[in-house]
Motif scaffolding. Structure first.
Motif, short mmCIF file in Angstrom:
data_model
loop_
_atom_site.label_atom_id
_atom_site.label_comp_id
_atom_site.label_asym_id
_atom_site.label_seq_id
_atom_site.Cartn_x
_atom_site.Cartn_y
_atom_site.Cartn_z
N MET A 1 0.73 -1.23 -0.04
CA MET A 1 0.01 -0.10 -0.03
C MET A 1 0.89 1.01 0.15
O MET A 1 0.46 2.25 -0.73
CB MET A 1 -0.87 0.06 1.20
N ARG A 2 1.93 1.39 0.87
CA ARG A 2 2.71 2.36 0.88
C ARG A 2 3.41 2.56 -0.37
O ARG A 2 3.78 3.87 -0.91
CB ARG A 2 4.06 2.27 2.06
N ASP A 3 3.87 1.75 -1.05
CA ASP A 3 4.46 1.83 -2.33
C ASP A 3 3.63 2.54 -3.55
O ASP A 3 4.08 3.38 -4.26
CB ASP A 3 4.98 0.44 -3.02
N ILE A 4 2.47 2.12 -3.48
CA ILE A 4 1.44 2.84 -4.32
C ILE A 4 1.24 4.38 -3.97
O ILE A 4 1.34 5.34 -4.88
CB ILE A 4 -0.10 2.39 -4.12
N TYR A 5 1.10 4.63 -2.71
CA TYR A 5 1.02 5.97 -2.06
C TYR A 5 2.47 6.78 -2.59
O TYR A 5 2.24 7.96 -3.10
CB TYR A 5 0.80 6.11 -0.63
N LEU A 6 3.52 6.14 -2.39
CA LEU A 6 4.78 6.97 -2.93
C LEU A 6 4.79 7.07 -4.24
O LEU A 6 5.28 8.23 -4.87
CB LEU A 6 6.13 6.18 -2.22
N ALA A 7 4.58 6.06 -5.20
CA ALA A 7 4.29 6.28 -6.49
C ALA A 7 3.40 7.50 -6.95
O ALA A 7 3.78 8.07 -7.95
CB ALA A 7 3.76 4.93 -7.27
N GLN A 8 2.22 7.50 -6.40
CA GLN A 8 1.18 8.56 -6.57
C GLN A 8 2.07 10.01 -6.33
O GLN A 8 1.83 10.93 -7.06
CB GLN A 8 0.07 8.17 -5.85
N LEU A 9 2.57 10.13 -5.14
CA LEU A 9 3.43 11.41 -4.82
C LEU A 9 4.46 11.72 -5.94
O LEU A 9 4.36 12.59 -6.24
CB LEU A 9 4.14 11.14 -3.44
N ASN A 10 5.15 10.62 -6.33
CA ASN A 10 6.05 10.78 -7.48
C ASN A 10 5.47 11.20 -8.72
O ASN A 10 5.90 12.09 -9.49
CB ASN A 10 6.86 9.39 -7.71
N ASP A 11 4.23 10.54 -9.14
CA ASP A 11 3.65 11.06 -10.25
C ASP A 11 3.35 12.38 -10.06
O ASP A 11 3.10 13.16 -11.06
CB ASP A 11 2.47 10.13 -10.59
N LEU A 12 2.54 12.93 -9.09
CA LEU A 12 1.92 14.38 -8.98
C LEU A 12 3.35 15.31 -8.96
O LEU A 12 3.24 16.35 -9.36
CB LEU A 12 1.80 14.35 -7.41
N GLU A 13 4.49 14.91 -8.34
CA GLU A 13 5.71 15.65 -8.52
C GLU A 13 6.10 15.79 -10.10
O GLU A 13 6.35 16.94 -10.55
CB GLU A 13 6.93 15.36 -7.55
N ALA A 14 6.00 14.65 -10.64
CA ALA A 14 6.38 14.87 -11.90
C ALA A 14 5.29 15.80 -12.95
O ALA A 14 5.63 16.34 -13.93
CB ALA A 14 6.37 13.24 -12.89
N GLN A 15 4.13 15.61 -12.47
CA GLN A 15 3.14 16.42 -13.40
C GLN A 15 3.33 17.95 -13.12
O GLN A 15 3.36 18.64 -13.88
CB GLN A 15 1.74 16.07 -12.99
N PHE A 16 3.58 18.06 -11.86
CA PHE A 16 3.97 19.47 -11.45
C PHE A 16 5.10 20.09 -11.98
O PHE A 16 5.14 21.09 -12.40
CB PHE A 16 4.14 19.68 -9.77
N ASN A 17 6.31 19.20 -12.28
CA ASN A 17 7.32 19.66 -12.81
C ASN A 17 7.29 19.93 -14.16
O ASN A 17 7.71 20.87 -15.01
CB ASN A 17 8.61 18.66 -12.62
N THR A 18 6.37 19.10 -14.99
CA THR A 18 5.91 19.42 -16.37
C THR A 18 5.35 20.55 -16.47
O THR A 18 5.49 21.75 -17.22
CB THR A 18 4.90 18.06 -16.99
N MET A 19 4.45 20.87 -15.60
CA MET A 19 3.64 22.24 -15.48
C MET A 19 4.64 23.29 -15.15
O MET A 19 4.48 24.41 -15.88
CB MET A 19 2.41 22.38 -14.45
N LEU A 20 5.53 23.17 -14.56
CA LEU A 20 6.56 24.39 -14.15
C LEU A 20 7.34 24.63 -15.36
O LEU A 20 7.50 25.98 -15.81
CB LEU A 20 7.34 23.79 -13.04
N THR A 21 7.72 23.55 -16.31
CA THR A 21 8.49 23.74 -17.51
C THR A 21 7.79 24.27 -18.63
O THR A 21 8.18 25.30 -19.10
CB THR A 21 8.84 22.15 -17.88
N LEU A 22 6.43 24.04 -18.49
CA LEU A 22 5.52 24.68 -19.44
C LEU A 22 5.42 26.15 -19.13
O LEU A 22 5.31 26.87 -20.22
CB LEU A 22 4.15 23.88 -19.58
N SER A 23 5.28 26.35 -18.04
CA SER A 23 5.13 27.75 -17.51
C SER A 23 6.27 28.70 -17.90
O SER A 23 6.19 29.58 -18.56
CB SER A 23 4.55 27.87 -16.12
N CYS A 24 7.25 28.11 -17.59
CA CYS A 24 8.73 28.53 -18.08
C CYS A 24 8.72 28.95 -19.29
O CYS A 24 9.16 30.17 -19.90
CB CYS A 24 9.47 27.71 -17.66
N ASP A 25 8.45 27.80 -20.28
CA ASP A 25 8.25 28.05 -21.73
C ASP A 25 7.39 29.28 -22.02
O ASP A 25 7.87 30.04 -22.97
CB ASP A 25 8.00 26.73 -22.43
N ALA A 26 6.08 29.19 -21.70
CA ALA A 26 5.18 30.27 -22.02
C ALA A 26 5.60 31.66 -21.47
O ALA A 26 5.78 32.52 -22.23
CB ALA A 26 3.94 29.98 -21.28
#
Length: 190
Positions: A1-26
């Motif tokens: 269960m904890r592995d799923i939670y950590l994977a979800q947090l990592n996915d969230l961080e990856a999505q946020f970093n993608t948004m950060l990069t796109l905002s920087c590009d914009a």
């Protein structure tokens, strides 16, 4: 269960970093006076930012509801919720800026406006480096530049009404830049 939670947090961080990069590009495309990006490409970036904001918000909601995070994880999730709004708005404002810049005659370009754009780039880098002191210094400089811009435009209008429309557009553009600085500052202190 904890592995799923950590994977979800990592996915969230990856999505946020993608948004950060796109905002920087914009930001770079919207405030760069020599940009070769088309407005259509900018609109696609903003659409992607809107979609990411919704997806990230949904991910945050699901994490809070299903995993009941505490301490650092909860702080990360709530900070992310606050920052995704600022990142989306920066993209939208950058698009509006690009639309003005694309039509603006070169003779109406003011050095101070280009200085403000460069300060924005520096401020965003300071935010990414977690340099809060520099973010605050640049925000104060941006506020000062906006005041100077108003004075310059008032003088230009007093001298001649020939390019009055463009002077008002430049005033709006400088306000956009100042607003982006406010969003960066808000993210830095989230």
């Amino acid at each position: 269960m904890r592995d799923i939670y950590l994977a979800q947090l990592n996915d969230l961080e990856a999505q946020f970093n993608t948004m950060l990069t796109l905002s920087c590009d914009a930001l770079h495309y919207g405030a760069d006076f020599q940009s070769t990006k088309s407005l259509e490409e900018m609109e696609l970036i903003v659409e992607r930012l809107n979609t990411l904001e919704k997806d990230i918000f949904h991910s945050c909601e699901m994490l809070i509801l299903k995993q009941q995070p505490v301490a650092q994880d909860l702080e990360f999730i709530t900070r992310t919720i606050k920052q995704i709004h600022d990142l989306r708005r920066m993209g939208e404002i950058s698009l509006n800026s690009a639309k003005i810049i694309a039509q603006m005659p070169k003779e109406c370009m003011l050095d101070l406006l280009e200085k403000m754009a460069n300060l924005l780039f520096e401020m965003f880098d300071a935010f990414k480096d977690s340099n809060l002191q520099r973010v605050e210094e640049i925000e104060n400089l941006m506020d000062s530049c906006f005041g100077q811009m108003k004075e310059q435009i008032a003088q230009k209008l007093q001298d001649s009404y020939l390019n009055a429309h463009w002077w008002l557009e430049i005033l709006m553009l400088s306000k956009y830049f100042e607003k982006i600085a406010d969003h960066i500052s808000a993210m830095a202190y989230a």
